[in-house]
Structure formats: structure tokens, C-alpha cells
Design a protein around this motif. Sequence first.
Motif, mmCIF file in Angstrom:
data_model
loop_
_atom_site.group_PDB
_atom_site.id
_atom_site.type_symbol
_atom_site.label_atom_id
_atom_site.label_comp_id
_atom_site.label_asym_id
_atom_site.label_seq_id
_atom_site.Cartn_x
_atom_site.Cartn_y
_atom_site.Cartn_z
ATOM 1 N N UNK A 183 0.799 -1.224 0.000
ATOM 2 C CA UNK A 183 0.000 0.000 0.000
ATOM 3 C C UNK A 183 0.832 1.275 0.000
ATOM 4 N N UNK A 184 2.029 1.233 0.582
ATOM 5 C CA UNK A 184 2.794 2.458 0.797
ATOM 6 C C UNK A 184 4.122 2.470 0.046
ATOM 7 N N UNK A 185 4.444 3.634 -0.501
ATOM 8 C CA UNK A 185 5.674 3.809 -1.268
ATOM 9 C C UNK A 185 6.908 3.500 -0.419
ATOM 10 N N UNK A 186 6.917 3.933 0.839
ATOM 11 C CA UNK A 186 8.065 3.686 1.719
ATOM 12 C C UNK A 186 8.354 2.194 1.848
ATOM 13 N N UNK A 187 7.307 1.408 2.022
ATOM 14 C CA UNK A 187 7.487 -0.040 2.134
ATOM 15 C C UNK A 187 8.006 -0.622 0.821
ATOM 16 N N UNK A 188 7.475 -0.143 -0.294
ATOM 17 C CA UNK A 188 7.925 -0.625 -1.607
ATOM 18 C C UNK A 188 9.406 -0.309 -1.809
ATOM 19 N N UNK A 189 9.812 0.897 -1.449
ATOM 20 C CA UNK A 189 11.223 1.279 -1.592
ATOM 21 C C UNK A 189 12.115 0.432 -0.694
ATOM 22 N N UNK A 190 11.640 0.108 0.512
ATOM 23 C CA UNK A 190 12.403 -0.745 1.420
ATOM 24 C C UNK A 190 12.577 -2.148 0.831
ATOM 25 N N UNK A 241 1.076 -0.598 -15.140
ATOM 26 C CA UNK A 241 1.749 -1.882 -14.947
ATOM 27 C C UNK A 241 2.199 -2.429 -16.301
ATOM 28 N N UNK A 242 1.307 -2.389 -17.257
ATOM 29 C CA UNK A 242 1.576 -2.882 -18.611
ATOM 30 C C UNK A 242 2.785 -2.161 -19.225
ATOM 31 N N UNK A 243 2.845 -0.857 -19.036
ATOM 32 C CA UNK A 243 3.932 -0.057 -19.595
ATOM 33 C C UNK A 243 5.284 -0.544 -19.073
ATOM 34 N N UNK A 244 5.380 -0.779 -17.768
ATOM 35 C CA UNK A 244 6.634 -1.253 -17.170
ATOM 36 C C UNK A 244 6.980 -2.641 -17.697
ATOM 37 N N UNK A 255 3.320 2.656 -9.504
ATOM 38 C CA UNK A 255 2.091 2.902 -8.745
ATOM 39 C C UNK A 255 0.895 2.712 -9.665
ATOM 40 N N UNK A 256 -0.103 2.001 -9.155
ATOM 41 C CA UNK A 256 -1.377 1.846 -9.866
ATOM 42 C C UNK A 256 -2.496 2.131 -8.874
#
Length: 92
Positions: free
Chosen positions: A13-20, A62-65, A78-79
Motif C-alpha cells: 500500500x505504501x511507497x516507503x514499504x515498496x522502496x524498502x 503496470x503494462x507499460x513497465x 504505482x497503480x
Amino acid sequence: MARTAHALHILVKHKDQAEDIVKQLKKGAKFQTLARKYSNCPSGKKGGDLGEFKQGQMVPQFDRVVFKEETITPHLVKTKFGWHIVKVLWRS
């Protein structure tokens, strides 16, 4: 041009967690292990494996990546569902 791909992802859910999680991957953590531990998507139980899918089947960001970025390298996107760490295994 690629028409199908096989990818893994971790949804949080959170960008910080994704970056970690990306930092953990860069330090050598296994993608599938982190997917089982952190992903909010049902695919997390399968190590984040989305299997093979066609271009246009996923949301546009998502498709673009999946169809334009490097394979094997984890990408952050992010979606409307949250933050994804995406690892494209192959495209054909």
C-alpha cells in the motif's frame, strides 16, 4: 514487439514499504520470499508469480513497465491498487 510476458510482483500500500523492499532485493534478498512475506495480492502466496499474460491485460501503468522496461531488474510502479515491485522474467 512483445505481445506476452511472464512477471512476478509484490503489491503493497505504501511507497516507503515498496522502496524498502527494493533495497532488500538489491542486497540479495529473494524476490519470491519477499512476495510471500509482504504482498497484498493473492499471487504473493505463489512468490508473486503472475504467470504469462498478454499485453493490454493489466492496468496501463503496470503494462507499460512490463512491456517497455528491462527484464529481471525490479521496477517500482504505482497503480490504483497500490505500489508494485515488478520483475519481468521474459517477453515474447
